[in-house]
Design an enzyme around this catalytic site. Structure first.
Site, PDB file in Angstrom:
ATOM      1  CE  LYS A   1      -4.008  -2.158   2.181  1.00 42.73           C
ATOM      2  NZ  LYS A   1      -5.068  -1.999   3.215  1.00 42.73           N
TER       3      LYS A   1
ATOM      4  CG  ASN B   1      -3.825  -2.373   6.629  1.00 38.15           C
ATOM      5  OD1 ASN B   1      -3.673  -1.931   5.494  1.00 38.15           O
ATOM      6  ND2 ASN B   1      -4.813  -3.197   6.942  1.00 38.15           N
TER       7      ASN B   1
ATOM      8  CG  HIS C   1      -5.646  -5.959  -0.188  1.00 40.94           C
ATOM      9  ND1 HIS C   1      -6.832  -5.919   0.519  1.00 40.94           N
ATOM     10  CD2 HIS C   1      -5.861  -6.777  -1.247  1.00 40.94           C
ATOM     11  CE1 HIS C   1      -7.727  -6.683  -0.106  1.00 40.94           C
ATOM     12  NE2 HIS C   1      -7.165  -7.206  -1.184  1.00 40.94           N
TER      13      HIS C   1
ATOM     14  CD  GLU D   1      -9.112  -8.589  -3.589  1.00 43.16           C
ATOM     15  OE1 GLU D   1      -8.013  -9.123  -3.350  1.00 43.16           O
ATOM     16  OE2 GLU D   1      -9.859  -8.156  -2.696  1.00 43.16           O
TER      17      GLU D   1
ATOM     18  CE1 TYR E   1      -9.489  -2.722   0.161  1.00 45.39           C
ATOM     19  CE2 TYR E   1      -8.595  -0.694  -0.762  1.00 45.39           C
ATOM     20  CZ  TYR E   1      -8.415  -1.886  -0.083  1.00 45.39           C
ATOM     21  OH  TYR E   1      -7.169  -2.261   0.369  1.00 45.39           O
TER      22      TYR E   1
HETATM   23  P1  CMP Z   1      -7.482  -4.404   3.590  1.00 44.93           P
HETATM   24  O1  CMP Z   1      -7.022  -5.752   3.996  1.00 44.93           O
HETATM   25  O2  CMP Z   1      -6.912  -3.814   2.351  1.00 44.93           O
HETATM   26  O3  CMP Z   1      -9.077  -4.417   3.477  1.00 44.93           O
HETATM   27  C1  CMP Z   1      -9.875  -3.281   3.688  1.00 44.93           C
HETATM   28  C2  CMP Z   1      -9.092  -2.134   4.257  1.00 44.93           C
HETATM   29  O4  CMP Z   1      -9.885  -1.163   4.931  1.00 44.93           O
HETATM   30  C3  CMP Z   1      -8.158  -2.650   5.342  1.00 44.93           C
HETATM   31  O5  CMP Z   1      -7.137  -3.398   4.804  1.00 44.93           O
HETATM   32  C4  CMP Z   1      -7.751  -1.335   5.990  1.00 44.93           C
HETATM   33  O6  CMP Z   1      -6.797  -0.610   5.216  1.00 44.93           O
HETATM   34  C5  CMP Z   1      -9.084  -0.594   5.957  1.00 44.93           C
HETATM   35  N1  CMP Z   1      -9.830  -0.754   7.219  1.00 44.93           N
HETATM   36  C6  CMP Z   1     -10.378  -1.877   7.716  1.00 44.93           C
HETATM   37  N2  CMP Z   1     -10.989  -1.623   8.888  1.00 44.93           N
HETATM   38  C7  CMP Z   1     -10.819  -0.301   9.133  1.00 44.93           C
HETATM   39  C8  CMP Z   1     -11.215   0.551  10.170  1.00 44.93           C
HETATM   40  N3  CMP Z   1     -11.931   0.110  11.216  1.00 44.93           N
HETATM   41  N4  CMP Z   1     -10.864   1.841  10.085  1.00 44.93           N
HETATM   42  C9  CMP Z   1     -10.163   2.299   9.033  1.00 44.93           C
HETATM   43  N5  CMP Z   1      -9.755   1.516   7.998  1.00 44.93           N
HETATM   44  C10 CMP Z   1     -10.076   0.231   8.055  1.00 44.93           C
END
Ligand code: CMP
Length: 140
Positions: A10, A113, A116, A127, A50
């Site tokens: 990311k 984070n 993904h 995806e 998303y």
């Molecule tokens: P990802 O695994 O890419 O899938 C969805 C993404 O949404 C997740 O990683 C985070 O980047 C984001 N995400 C999931 N939960 C939250 C949350 N509670 N608050 C903010 N971002 C979130």
């Protein structure tokens, strides 16, 4: 059984300069890289990717985050790749991620984070072709 999954390094991880370390984790864990592409997504591209989270309170913020810089989309292959990649990544929230996982070591927050990974075979089937056409993915 050999399986493919979609991963995204990311924008936070690219900006921090840790993409190489994250790719090394994939390689060390035995994943084969079948495709890779640097892409700076538009808001529309991130929102479509998303779309499953469209009704979540964090959706707008997530799309803004995913479009703040380039990311690295990759197709990885391994036995049981989807579950194994999710284990290697760790919990969505880095505060809850196990020691030694990618998110524990490189993520900043539940949103930023670092990586993904497809959460199911159904997600991977959406995806992978979202980012790559057949000619861009190495044959096994
Ligand atoms: P990802 O695994 O890419 O899938 C969805 C993404 O949404 C997740 O990683 C985070 O980047 C984001 N995400 C999931 N939960 C939250 C949350 N509670 N608050 C903010 N971002 C979130």
């Amino acid at each position: 059984m050999s399986q493919r999954t979609l991963t995204i390094v990311k924008p936070d991880a690219i900006a921090k300069g840790v993409a190489g370390q994250i790719i090394a984790r994939f390689e060390q864990a035995g994943f084969r890289i079948l495709a890779a592409k640097l892409i700076h997504m538009t808001h529309e591209q991130a929102a479509d990717f998303y779309a499953v989270h469209k009704s979540r309170p964090f959706f707008r913020s997530l799309c803004a985050f995913m479009t703040q810089g380039p990311c690295l989309a990759m197709v990885l292959e391994a036995d049981d790749a989807i579950a194994r990649l999710r284990e290697l990544m760790g919990a969505t929230d880095p505060a809850k991620a196990a020691p030694g996982t990618i998110r524990k070591d490189f993520a900043s927050s539940i949103e930023a984070n670092a990586v993904h990974g497809s959460d199911s075979a159904e997600s991977a089937a959406f995806e992978i072709p979202y980012f790559f056409n057949g000619l861009e993915i190495l044959p096994r």
